[in-house]
Write a protein that holds these residues in place. Sequence first.
Motif, PDB file in Angstrom:
ATOM      1  N   GLY A  94      13.571 -31.763 -52.076  1.00  0.00           N
ATOM      2  CA  GLY A  94      12.230 -32.086 -51.573  1.00  0.00           C
ATOM      3  C   GLY A  94      11.187 -31.072 -51.990  1.00  0.00           C
ATOM      4  O   GLY A  94      10.062 -31.428 -52.359  1.00  0.00           O
ATOM      5  N   PHE A  95      11.543 -29.800 -51.942  1.00  0.00           N
ATOM      6  CA  PHE A  95      10.595 -28.749 -52.312  1.00  0.00           C
ATOM      7  C   PHE A  95      10.347 -28.760 -53.821  1.00  0.00           C
ATOM      8  O   PHE A  95       9.224 -28.620 -54.275  1.00  0.00           O
ATOM      9  N   ALA A  96      11.410 -28.972 -54.603  1.00  0.00           N
ATOM     10  CA  ALA A  96      11.246 -29.062 -56.056  1.00  0.00           C
ATOM     11  C   ALA A  96      10.343 -30.244 -56.413  1.00  0.00           C
ATOM     12  O   ALA A  96       9.473 -30.130 -57.285  1.00  0.00           O
ATOM     13  N   ALA A  97      10.521 -31.365 -55.738  1.00  0.00           N
ATOM     14  CA  ALA A  97       9.679 -32.537 -55.992  1.00  0.00           C
ATOM     15  C   ALA A  97       8.219 -32.236 -55.682  1.00  0.00           C
ATOM     16  O   ALA A  97       7.320 -32.673 -56.408  1.00  0.00           O
ATOM     17  N   GLY A 165      23.897  -3.095 -30.202  1.00  0.00           N
ATOM     18  CA  GLY A 165      22.775  -3.812 -29.608  1.00  0.00           C
ATOM     19  C   GLY A 165      21.863  -4.487 -30.620  1.00  0.00           C
ATOM     20  O   GLY A 165      20.774  -4.938 -30.273  1.00  0.00           O
ATOM     21  N   VAL A 166      22.286  -4.582 -31.859  1.00  0.00           N
ATOM     22  CA  VAL A 166      21.492  -5.229 -32.897  1.00  0.00           C
ATOM     23  C   VAL A 166      21.830  -6.712 -32.925  1.00  0.00           C
ATOM     24  O   VAL A 166      22.995  -7.099 -32.813  1.00  0.00           O
ATOM     25  N   LEU A 167      20.809  -7.546 -33.061  1.00  0.00           N
ATOM     26  CA  LEU A 167      21.029  -8.969 -33.270  1.00  0.00           C
ATOM     27  C   LEU A 167      21.231  -9.211 -34.760  1.00  0.00           C
ATOM     28  O   LEU A 167      20.540  -8.616 -35.594  1.00  0.00           O
ATOM     29  N   VAL A 168      22.154 -10.087 -35.087  1.00  0.00           N
ATOM     30  CA  VAL A 168      22.386 -10.491 -36.473  1.00  0.00           C
ATOM     31  C   VAL A 168      22.001 -11.975 -36.537  1.00  0.00           C
ATOM     32  O   VAL A 168      22.740 -12.836 -36.077  1.00  0.00           O
ATOM     33  N   LEU A 169      20.816 -12.235 -37.094  1.00  0.00           N
ATOM     34  CA  LEU A 169      20.223 -13.567 -37.062  1.00  0.00           C
ATOM     35  C   LEU A 169      20.261 -14.220 -38.446  1.00  0.00           C
ATOM     36  O   LEU A 169      19.518 -13.819 -39.346  1.00  0.00           O
ATOM     37  N   PRO A 170      21.124 -15.226 -38.638  1.00  0.00           N
ATOM     38  CA  PRO A 170      21.160 -15.921 -39.923  1.00  0.00           C
ATOM     39  C   PRO A 170      19.833 -16.641 -40.202  1.00  0.00           C
ATOM     40  O   PRO A 170      19.278 -17.301 -39.316  1.00  0.00           O
ATOM     41  N   HIS A 171      19.347 -16.481 -41.420  1.00  0.00           N
ATOM     42  CA  HIS A 171      18.106 -17.110 -41.868  1.00  0.00           C
ATOM     43  C   HIS A 171      18.352 -17.831 -43.183  1.00  0.00           C
ATOM     44  O   HIS A 171      19.254 -17.465 -43.939  1.00  0.00           O
ATOM     45  N   ALA A 172      17.513 -18.815 -43.471  1.00  0.00           N
ATOM     46  CA  ALA A 172      17.566 -19.519 -44.754  1.00  0.00           C
ATOM     47  C   ALA A 172      16.160 -19.936 -45.150  1.00  0.00           C
ATOM     48  O   ALA A 172      15.368 -20.356 -44.313  1.00  0.00           O
ATOM     49  N   ALA A 173      15.863 -19.763 -46.428  1.00  0.00           N
ATOM     50  CA  ALA A 173      14.572 -20.160 -46.977  1.00  0.00           C
ATOM     51  C   ALA A 173      14.797 -20.829 -48.317  1.00  0.00           C
ATOM     52  O   ALA A 173      15.857 -20.665 -48.944  1.00  0.00           O
ATOM     53  N   LEU A 174      13.809 -21.563 -48.754  1.00  0.00           N
ATOM     54  CA  LEU A 174      13.833 -22.168 -50.074  1.00  0.00           C
ATOM     55  C   LEU A 174      12.861 -21.404 -50.962  1.00  0.00           C
ATOM     56  O   LEU A 174      11.734 -21.111 -50.547  1.00  0.00           O
TER      57      LEU A 174
END
Length: 180
Positions: A94-97, A165-174
């Motif tokens: 979708g982003f490529a389009a 006490g650190v949060l490990v937050l998975p992220h994803a971007a295009l």
Amino acid sequence: MRLAALPRLPCPDDEFDAVVGNFVLNHVGRPREALRELRRVTRPGGRIAVTVWAVPAAAGQALLGRAVRAAGVTRPAHLPTLAPEEDFPRTEQGFAALLGEAGLMDVVCDTLSWDHRTTAEEWWSGPAAGVATIGQIVTSQDPVVIADIKDCFESLCAEFAGPGGVLVLPHAALMAHGRA
């Protein structure tokens, strides 16, 4: 240095060899027009690279929204949403389009994934200060509801607890790029 806002840039056509928009298309009401404007100011053969958040959001990105929903809060009517005709799929295809629609060639889009490490206090500080749409949703509530959201947030943080006490937050971007 010039200060400007998309979708209208005070720049002549073909001014830049390369243009980068890091998460800017997430925050404009007309992303197609904004991307065409980035294309306009990029010389033929120049490069454009842009990023947006992937949808569905990675678990770490969704944490704050989950806390808001767990507290029974919905998006206030006064916050604008992207018009359906302006929206696009937040997928690689979708982003490529979208870049192709703007006239870019040789478009490539990849998903970037990483773990953002932070503390619960730091992660909460953005929405508590009204940052981004989630922050506007939080700060538009009365103090009792804000406290409920924060309680839900703190409970949900346990899923992402890392050492010290650190949060490990998975992220994803295009990240997409192409030639003008």
